[in-house]
Write a protein that holds these residues in place. Structure first.
Motif, short mmCIF file in Angstrom:
data_model
loop_
_atom_site.label_atom_id
_atom_site.label_comp_id
_atom_site.label_asym_id
_atom_site.label_seq_id
_atom_site.Cartn_x
_atom_site.Cartn_y
_atom_site.Cartn_z
N UNK A 110 -27.28 45.08 36.60
CA UNK A 110 -28.29 45.78 37.38
C UNK A 110 -29.65 45.12 37.25
N UNK A 111 -30.00 44.74 36.06
CA UNK A 111 -31.28 44.05 35.83
C UNK A 111 -31.28 42.69 36.53
N UNK A 112 -30.19 41.96 36.40
CA UNK A 112 -30.11 40.64 37.02
C UNK A 112 -30.19 40.73 38.54
N UNK A 113 -29.48 41.71 39.11
CA UNK A 113 -29.47 41.85 40.56
C UNK A 113 -30.84 42.20 41.11
N UNK A 114 -31.57 43.02 40.39
CA UNK A 114 -32.89 43.42 40.88
C UNK A 114 -33.94 42.32 40.67
N UNK A 115 -33.62 41.34 39.82
CA UNK A 115 -34.58 40.29 39.51
C UNK A 115 -34.43 39.03 40.36
N UNK A 116 -33.33 38.90 41.08
CA UNK A 116 -33.10 37.67 41.83
C UNK A 116 -33.33 37.86 43.32
N UNK A 117 -33.89 36.83 43.94
CA UNK A 117 -34.11 36.84 45.39
C UNK A 117 -33.19 35.86 46.11
N UNK A 118 -32.52 35.00 45.35
CA UNK A 118 -31.63 34.00 45.92
C UNK A 118 -30.28 34.66 46.23
N UNK A 119 -29.88 34.71 47.52
CA UNK A 119 -28.61 35.38 47.89
C UNK A 119 -27.39 34.78 47.20
N UNK A 120 -27.34 33.47 47.03
CA UNK A 120 -26.19 32.84 46.40
C UNK A 120 -26.08 33.23 44.93
N UNK A 121 -27.20 33.27 44.23
CA UNK A 121 -27.21 33.69 42.83
C UNK A 121 -26.79 35.15 42.73
N UNK A 122 -27.29 35.96 43.65
CA UNK A 122 -26.96 37.38 43.69
C UNK A 122 -25.45 37.58 43.84
N UNK A 153 -24.65 46.44 43.78
CA UNK A 153 -24.67 45.28 44.68
C UNK A 153 -25.22 45.67 46.05
N UNK A 154 -24.83 46.83 46.56
CA UNK A 154 -25.29 47.26 47.88
C UNK A 154 -26.80 47.37 47.92
N UNK A 155 -27.38 47.92 46.89
CA UNK A 155 -28.85 48.06 46.83
C UNK A 155 -29.49 46.68 46.81
N UNK A 156 -28.97 45.77 46.01
CA UNK A 156 -29.55 44.43 45.89
C UNK A 156 -29.38 43.62 47.18
N UNK A 157 -28.22 43.74 47.84
CA UNK A 157 -27.96 42.99 49.07
C UNK A 157 -28.83 43.49 50.20
#
Length: 176
Positions: free
Chosen positions: A35-47, A171-175
């Motif tokens: 959850x922390x990682x997903x909210x911290x990244x802006x790169x779609x591939x990394x996400x 994931x849905x929130x981050x995407x």
């Protein structure tokens, strides 16, 4: 001797409870970290890579794939995988209701498939899959993606479904 046998039985029971509790704590820690990682990244591939890697780690599965809805035709296409190269399945496309991926997209309900060879909705691909867990990645009651976890053999259970669904919600929130 009987007293000693009872004490051993209690000790074994406590050890099993402790192992189960430790596994749950470990799973929660992974979900929290993801959850922390997903909210911290802006790169779609990394996400997307983080999502499929976390799926495999949480469920100890052989493969994981995230399908996202194509904005042009609404079909779900594989965008990232774990355990195999995404190029091996890049031509797969599932419309709502088509195959297992499309079935989950249509119903919005997770599916546990203990034996893929026994399910007529299963579309065989280039990798050997014995069992699958498929969950929707949804926002506002609409699937924007599908997250799958696959094993060569051993099936999945309701605890696995809960873990992957929790990850899919993050994931849905981050995407979005």
């Amino acid at each position: 001797l009987s007293i000693m046998a009872n004490q051993v039985a209690v000790a074994i029971s406590h050890a099993r409870l402790y192992a189960n509790l430790q596994r749950r704590v470990d799973n929660l820690a992974v979900i929290n970290e993801v959850g922390r990682s997903l909210s911290a990244t802006l790169d779609p591939q990394v996400l997307l890579s983080t999502i499929v890697e976390a799926s495999a780690q949480l469920l100890e599965c052989d493969y994981a794939t995230i399908f996202l809805r194509d904005s042009q035709d609404g079909c779900f296409v594989p965008r990232m995988s774990y355990g195999y190269e995404i190029e091996r399945v890049k031509n797969l496309r599932f419309a709502h209701g088509e195959g297992l991926v499309g079935s989950v997209a249509k119903t919005g309900k997770a599916l546990i498939i203990p034996d893929t060879s026994a399910d007529p909705r299963f579309v065989p691909g280039p990798i050997e899959i014995g069992s699958m867990l498929i969950v929707p990645v949804a926002t506002r009651d609409e699937a924007i993606g599908i997250l799958t976890a696959e094993r060569k053999e051993k099936g999945f259970d309701t605890t696995d479904r809960l873990l992957l669904s929790t990850l899919a919600d993050q994931a849905a929130i981050a995407i979005e």
